[in-house]
Design a protein around this motif. Structure first.
Motif, PDB file in Angstrom:
ATOM      1  N   TYR A  81       0.929  -1.071   0.057  1.00 16.36           N
ATOM      2  CA  TYR A  81      -0.014   0.128  -0.062  1.00 16.36           C
ATOM      3  C   TYR A  81       0.917   1.347  -0.090  1.00 16.36           C
ATOM      4  O   TYR A  81       0.359   2.335  -0.197  1.00 16.36           O
ATOM      5  CB  TYR A  81      -1.069  -0.090   1.159  1.00 16.36           C
ATOM      6  N   GLY A  82       2.109   1.260   0.347  1.00 13.80           N
ATOM      7  CA  GLY A  82       3.114   2.220   0.289  1.00 13.80           C
ATOM      8  C   GLY A  82       3.555   2.549  -1.136  1.00 13.80           C
ATOM      9  O   GLY A  82       4.145   3.539  -1.331  1.00 13.80           O
ATOM     10  N   ARG A  83       3.382   1.737  -2.230  1.00 10.27           N
ATOM     11  CA  ARG A  83       3.820   1.954  -3.489  1.00 10.27           C
ATOM     12  C   ARG A  83       2.922   2.635  -4.442  1.00 10.27           C
ATOM     13  O   ARG A  83       1.796   2.269  -4.345  1.00 10.27           O
ATOM     14  CB  ARG A  83       4.255   0.474  -3.969  1.00 10.27           C
ATOM     15  N   ASN A  84       3.228   3.519  -4.738  1.00 14.49           N
ATOM     16  CA  ASN A  84       2.221   4.575  -5.294  1.00 14.49           C
ATOM     17  C   ASN A  84       1.618   4.072  -6.695  1.00 14.49           C
ATOM     18  O   ASN A  84       0.371   4.006  -6.875  1.00 14.49           O
ATOM     19  CB  ASN A  84       3.164   6.106  -6.127  1.00 14.49           C
ATOM     20  N   GLU A  85       2.327   3.363  -7.531  1.00 17.69           N
ATOM     21  CA  GLU A  85       1.885   2.599  -8.693  1.00 17.69           C
ATOM     22  C   GLU A  85       0.791   1.581  -8.087  1.00 17.69           C
ATOM     23  O   GLU A  85      -0.442   1.277  -8.771  1.00 17.69           O
ATOM     24  CB  GLU A  85       2.655   1.893  -9.487  1.00 17.69           C
ATOM     25  N   VAL A  86       0.785   0.951  -7.001  1.00 23.04           N
ATOM     26  CA  VAL A  86      -0.059  -0.225  -6.424  1.00 23.04           C
ATOM     27  C   VAL A  86      -1.285   0.932  -5.894  1.00 23.04           C
ATOM     28  O   VAL A  86      -2.234   0.079  -6.258  1.00 23.04           O
ATOM     29  CB  VAL A  86       0.463  -1.128  -5.410  1.00 23.04           C
ATOM     30  N   ARG A  87      -1.138   1.807  -5.560  1.00 21.50           N
ATOM     31  CA  ARG A  87      -2.216   2.655  -4.944  1.00 21.50           C
ATOM     32  C   ARG A  87      -3.112   3.056  -6.075  1.00 21.50           C
ATOM     33  O   ARG A  87      -4.475   2.777  -6.155  1.00 21.50           O
ATOM     34  CB  ARG A  87      -1.934   3.754  -4.231  1.00 21.50           C
ATOM     35  N   SER A  88      -2.407   3.460  -7.487  1.00 13.90           N
ATOM     36  CA  SER A  88      -3.246   3.691  -8.573  1.00 13.90           C
ATOM     37  C   SER A  88      -3.880   2.536  -9.096  1.00 13.90           C
ATOM     38  O   SER A  88      -4.931   2.787  -9.571  1.00 13.90           O
ATOM     39  CB  SER A  88      -2.202   4.162  -9.383  1.00 13.90           C
ATOM     40  N   PHE A  89      -3.229   1.531  -9.097  1.00 11.66           N
ATOM     41  CA  PHE A  89      -3.781   0.216  -9.649  1.00 11.66           C
ATOM     42  C   PHE A  89      -5.178  -0.191  -8.936  1.00 11.66           C
ATOM     43  O   PHE A  89      -6.255  -0.429  -9.232  1.00 11.66           O
ATOM     44  CB  PHE A  89      -2.798  -0.882  -9.139  1.00 11.66           C
ATOM     45  N   LEU A  90      -5.214   0.103  -7.376  1.00 17.47           N
ATOM     46  CA  LEU A  90      -6.143  -0.390  -6.671  1.00 17.47           C
ATOM     47  C   LEU A  90      -7.390   0.782  -6.625  1.00 17.47           C
ATOM     48  O   LEU A  90      -8.552   0.326  -6.933  1.00 17.47           O
ATOM     49  CB  LEU A  90      -5.897  -0.545  -5.334  1.00 17.47           C
ATOM     50  N   ILE A  91      -6.920   1.959  -6.668  1.00 16.15           N
ATOM     51  CA  ILE A  91      -8.164   2.976  -6.701  1.00 16.15           C
ATOM     52  C   ILE A  91      -8.766   2.891  -7.926  1.00 16.15           C
ATOM     53  O   ILE A  91      -9.956   3.302  -7.977  1.00 16.15           O
ATOM     54  CB  ILE A  91      -7.597   4.327  -6.209  1.00 16.15           C
ATOM     55  N   SER A  92      -8.166   2.788  -8.970  1.00 14.76           N
ATOM     56  CA  SER A  92      -8.611   2.625 -10.410  1.00 14.76           C
ATOM     57  C   SER A  92      -9.410   1.624 -10.235  1.00 14.76           C
ATOM     58  O   SER A  92     -10.550   1.748 -11.388  1.00 14.76           O
ATOM     59  CB  SER A  92      -7.414   2.407 -11.527  1.00 14.76           C
ATOM     60  N   ASN A  93      -9.188   0.356  -9.977  1.00 11.40           N
ATOM     61  CA  ASN A  93     -10.129  -0.750  -9.734  1.00 11.40           C
ATOM     62  C   ASN A  93     -11.282  -0.385  -9.287  1.00 11.40           C
ATOM     63  O   ASN A  93     -12.350  -0.626  -9.871  1.00 11.40           O
ATOM     64  CB  ASN A  93      -9.536  -2.132  -9.253  1.00 11.40           C
ATOM     65  N   ALA A  94     -11.354   0.451  -8.151  1.00 13.20           N
ATOM     66  CA  ALA A  94     -12.653   0.589  -7.440  1.00 13.20           C
ATOM     67  C   ALA A  94     -13.453   1.655  -8.215  1.00 13.20           C
ATOM     68  O   ALA A  94     -14.837   1.291  -8.548  1.00 13.20           O
ATOM     69  CB  ALA A  94     -12.115   1.323  -6.082  1.00 13.20           C
ATOM     70  N   LEU A  95     -12.663   2.620  -8.782  1.00 12.47           N
ATOM     71  CA  LEU A  95     -13.401   3.514  -9.816  1.00 12.47           C
ATOM     72  C   LEU A  95     -14.089   2.917 -10.863  1.00 12.47           C
ATOM     73  O   LEU A  95     -15.076   3.194 -11.620  1.00 12.47           O
ATOM     74  CB  LEU A  95     -12.591   4.732 -10.167  1.00 12.47           C
ATOM     75  N   PHE A  96     -13.294   1.801 -11.613  1.00 10.67           N
ATOM     76  CA  PHE A  96     -13.633   1.109 -12.831  1.00 10.67           C
ATOM     77  C   PHE A  96     -15.223   0.363 -12.653  1.00 10.67           C
ATOM     78  O   PHE A  96     -15.883   0.631 -13.443  1.00 10.67           O
ATOM     79  CB  PHE A  96     -12.704  -0.085 -13.197  1.00 10.67           C
ATOM     80  N   TRP A  97     -15.315  -0.364 -11.330  1.00  9.53           N
ATOM     81  CA  TRP A  97     -16.757  -0.819 -11.192  1.00  9.53           C
ATOM     82  C   TRP A  97     -17.709   0.170 -11.001  1.00  9.53           C
ATOM     83  O   TRP A  97     -18.836  -0.189 -11.631  1.00  9.53           O
ATOM     84  CB  TRP A  97     -16.435  -1.776  -9.927  1.00  9.53           C
ATOM     85  N   LEU A  98     -17.390   1.188 -10.393  1.00 10.54           N
ATOM     86  CA  LEU A  98     -18.607   2.524 -10.278  1.00 10.54           C
ATOM     87  C   LEU A  98     -18.905   2.994 -11.760  1.00 10.54           C
ATOM     88  O   LEU A  98     -19.886   3.413 -12.083  1.00 10.54           O
ATOM     89  CB  LEU A  98     -18.119   3.326  -9.415  1.00 10.54           C
ATOM     90  N   GLN A  99     -17.696   3.154 -12.409  1.00 15.40           N
ATOM     91  CA  GLN A  99     -18.160   3.747 -13.737  1.00 15.40           C
ATOM     92  C   GLN A  99     -18.455   2.936 -14.919  1.00 15.40           C
ATOM     93  O   GLN A  99     -19.646   3.112 -15.370  1.00 15.40           O
ATOM     94  CB  GLN A  99     -16.551   4.193 -14.432  1.00 15.40           C
ATOM     95  N   HIS A 100     -18.029   1.890 -15.209  1.00 15.12           N
ATOM     96  CA  HIS A 100     -18.495   1.003 -16.014  1.00 15.12           C
ATOM     97  C   HIS A 100     -19.464  -0.199 -15.807  1.00 15.12           C
ATOM     98  O   HIS A 100     -19.972  -0.520 -16.940  1.00 15.12           O
ATOM     99  CB  HIS A 100     -17.044   0.514 -16.679  1.00 15.12           C
ATOM    100  N   TYR A 101     -19.867  -0.333 -14.696  1.00 19.17           N
ATOM    101  CA  TYR A 101     -20.714  -1.286 -14.162  1.00 19.17           C
ATOM    102  C   TYR A 101     -21.719  -0.641 -13.433  1.00 19.17           C
ATOM    103  O   TYR A 101     -22.577  -1.368 -12.737  1.00 19.17           O
ATOM    104  CB  TYR A 101     -20.041  -2.637 -13.399  1.00 19.17           C
ATOM    105  N   HIS A 102     -21.775   0.677 -13.097  1.00 19.46           N
ATOM    106  CA  HIS A 102     -22.831   1.244 -12.396  1.00 19.46           C
ATOM    107  C   HIS A 102     -23.071   0.969 -10.871  1.00 19.46           C
ATOM    108  O   HIS A 102     -24.205   1.065 -10.380  1.00 19.46           O
ATOM    109  CB  HIS A 102     -24.080   1.334 -13.062  1.00 19.46           C
ATOM    110  N   ILE A 103     -22.088   0.170 -10.531  1.00 18.69           N
ATOM    111  CA  ILE A 103     -21.974  -0.044  -9.321  1.00 18.69           C
ATOM    112  C   ILE A 103     -22.328   0.875  -8.102  1.00 18.69           C
ATOM    113  O   ILE A 103     -21.792   2.073  -8.204  1.00 18.69           O
ATOM    114  CB  ILE A 103     -20.946  -1.006  -8.543  1.00 18.69           C
TER     115      ILE A 103
END
Length: 634
Positions: free
Chosen positions: A286-308
């Motif tokens: 969780y301290g690695r910037n690129e990993v944080r981008s991966f995880l938060i992008s994943n959260a937003l992905f489901w909200l954006q593309h699947y209307h969760i």
């Protein structure tokens, strides 16, 4: 087959955001994207592999041959490999073949950003798109009204692989579930469904909690568009959709995220922080910037593309504490000498801030089992920023109480009343989840004491108490009709039980409890505030009776709830009230339609000008056996 053409979707700004851990739409850049370049259709591939010596795309289009389609590494030290391969079409299967700088190790990895995966046990990624014509505009425009914290939250938790099975025990498809499940949830009156993880996972016994394809709904039940149809249909029926999201750990399967490019890329390199001893899985760094981008992008992905509409974050406690499930010597304190994982705390705060600032009307819910403070309080006041938190203490204490024979309950009333000492320290959701009906714990119904009638009267009492207790509610599938067997992920729920009145009665009770919850503002308007609750009497342990008031914005909506936790019918049971008027019984868990004994308060009951229990007025009631009764003042 054409060779790889040098091409990039990344701007310098994208790269800077990625390196800083602030790129929250990575799925638009990394992964496989169908596109046209110079008049030619094909696929742009991009993958993060900073310690790779070379990265080739292998797939059914090049006979899985290494070196045929080698990607170009970017010059900017981002560690991103990319390129455009002409003439690849939707549906092509592929992996990344990575030659590592670390000793020449060669691995074949699925695409961490793939939108679709092969059906397990196959492990390749599939080129796909996310096109879908949504028909849920009405829901999306009014979602904020449905999902607000002062609105009803009655959640039906579902494991898609075992809710119902088809012939020969086959899985139902997303499209079949879009008919059967949607109509059932609507009939039952739940406000939301919560799906146990739908992201691609290799191992069925993990129930989906060991993810490999974070951006792909599992292909067990269909393709991405099929899952969109399921969400779409739920929204059209006025039902919100919550997904279990697992940023806490991931499996070490050879094709997954572990040791991705020959290094600890996604997982923490220190085994004390990067390995989960309970689940034998890897833990994100969780301290690695690129990993944080991966995880938060994943959260937003489901909200954006699947209307969760909401994300329930799994195993938050395991993320927060450095010593979680670890013995002395197996963990290292933080810089302040404590056991809190400071990187995780920072990550969760940022995750919640980004989610709430980007999507109006959604909620995040923490499965967090400790007393970590302010989990569901805004980050602006020092909280973690979640919208709600599961009330694990209520679940544990309540089930412990209900398992006791009724003759002993008078000695343990504190198991029930204790929850109200901390009920408003968080925005709590009361869970009776899948975790409570597995591994020898028995089903909820089978835990209840007594003969068959008492077992089911106790179950109805439990549910009535749950729905009238402050907070939202979550019930795992099968609980709503009193399934007796433990949950088995390999087969359908025991739907045949509904032919028996005792089970059908529980189903009817849940339907009516959902109706009551949604129609009575005092049960939801202040469900997370101490202003919405007042004890009438919590001290009558001799009779094992509790009575309390639930309040909404309008005092006219006040409800009086009385719970009788023994099988003794209590006639002329007096409680104190603060208003003149009459009481009308509006709910009774002992009704004949629920397979109860039908002991009722049939007429309106006049409130007497007789002080009692510290109140100016009082009333005498009939308390049915093992029951919850709800009254309104007229």
């Amino acid at each position: 087959m054409s060779k790889v053409i040098s091409h990039s979707l990344f701007t310098d700004f994208d790269i800077n955001l990625f390196k800083a851990g602030k790129h929250f739409r990575l799925y638009e850049k990394l992964g496989a994207h169908l596109m046209e370049l110079n008049g030619v259709q094909g696929v742009y591939f991009a993958v993060w592999a900073p310690t790779a010596h070379s990265v080739s795309v292998v797939g059914d289009f090049n006979f899985w041959t290494e070196g045929e389609h080698e990607l170009f590494v970017r010059w900017d030290s981002s560690g991103i490999w990319e390129g455009f391969i002409p003439n690849i079409q939707k549906g092509a299967t592929y992996k990344y073949k990575i030659l590592s700088n670390n000793g020449g190790l060669v691995t074949e990895k699925a695409d961490p950003f793939a939108f679709y995966c092969e059906k397990p046990p196959h492990t390749a990624s599939v080129v796909w798109d996310l096109t879908h014509k949504w028909d849920d505009s009405k829901w999306m425009k009014t979602r904020k009204e449905h999902n607000a914290l002062d609105k009803p939250y009655s959640v039906y938790e579902v494991h898609l692989g075992s809710w119902k099975r088809g012939e020969d025990n086959r899985f139902l498809s997303y499209l079949e579930l879009a008919e059967d499940l949607v109509s059932y949830v609507k009939e039952m009156g739940f406000t939301h469904v919560e799906f146990m993880p739908v992201m691609e996972y290799p191992y069925d016994p993990s129930w989906g909690y060991q993810l490999v394809g974070y951006f792909a709904p599992t292909s067990r039940f269909g393709n991405p568009q099929d899952f969109m149809v399921l969400v779409d249909k739920l929204h059209q029926a006025g039902i919100g959709v919550i997904l279990d999201w697992v940023p806490s750990h991931f499996p070490d399967d050879a094709h997954g995220l572990g040791f991705f490019d020959g290094s600890n890329l996604y997982e923490h390199p220190d085994r004390r922080k990067g390995y989960h001893p309970d689940w034998k899985s890897l833990v994100f760094n969780y301290g690695r910037n690129e990993v944080r981008s991966f995880l938060i992008s994943n959260a937003l992905f489901w909200l954006q593309h699947y209307h969760i509409d909401g994300l329930r974050v799994d195993a938050v406690a395991s993320m927060l504490y450095l010593d979680y499930s670890r013995n002395d010597g197996e963990w290292e304190a933080n810089i302040f000498g404590g056991n809190e994982n400071l990187d995780t705390i920072s990550f969760l705060k940022e995750f919640n801030e980004v989610v709430y600032s980007n999507y109006e009307g959604v909620q995040t819910i923490a499965e967090e089992s400790t007393s970590f403070p302010m989990v569901s309080r805004p980050t602006s006041v020092g909280g973690l920023g979640f919208g709600m938190k599961w009330m694990m203490g209520w679940m544990h204490d309540t089930l412990k109480y209900f398992q006791k024979e009724t003759v002993y309950r008078k000695y343990h009333q504190n198991d029930l009343t204790f929850s109200m000492t901390y009920a408003f320290t968080e925005n709590f959701m009361l869970p009776l989840s899948h975790d409570e009906v597995v591994y020898g714990k028995k089903s909820i119904a089978d835990r209840m004491p007594g003969d068959e009638w008492q077992k089911f009267a106790n179950l109805r009492l439990l549910y009535g108490y749950m729905f009238t207790h402050p907070g939202g509610n979550l019930l795992f599938m099968g609980g709503e009709f009193g399934q007796m067997a433990e949950w088995n992920f390999q087969q359908s729920l025991d739907w045949h039980l509904l032919q028996y009145p005792v089970h059908n009665g529980v189903k009817e009770l849940i339907k009516d409890l959902n109706k009551l919850y949604k129609s009575e503002p005092s049960l939801y308007e202040k469900q997370f505030s101490h202003e919405g609750f007042e004890w009438i009497d919590y001290s009558d342990h001799q009779n094992a009776v509790l009575s309390f008031i639930r309040k909404g914005n309008d005092p006219k909506d006040d409800l009086i709830i009385v719970c009788n936790f023994t099988q003794i019918v209590r006639k002329n049971y007096r409680i104190g009230v603060s208003k003149k008027g009459k009481l009308k019984e509006i709910f009774n868990s002992d009704l004949e339609k629920y397979h109860g004994s039908n002991v009722l308060n049939t007429n309106t009951i006049k409130i007497e000008s007789s002080p009692y229990g510290g109140r100016d007025y009082s009333v005498e009631l009939v308390l049915p056996p093992l029951s919850v009764t709800v009254f309104k003042i007229l």
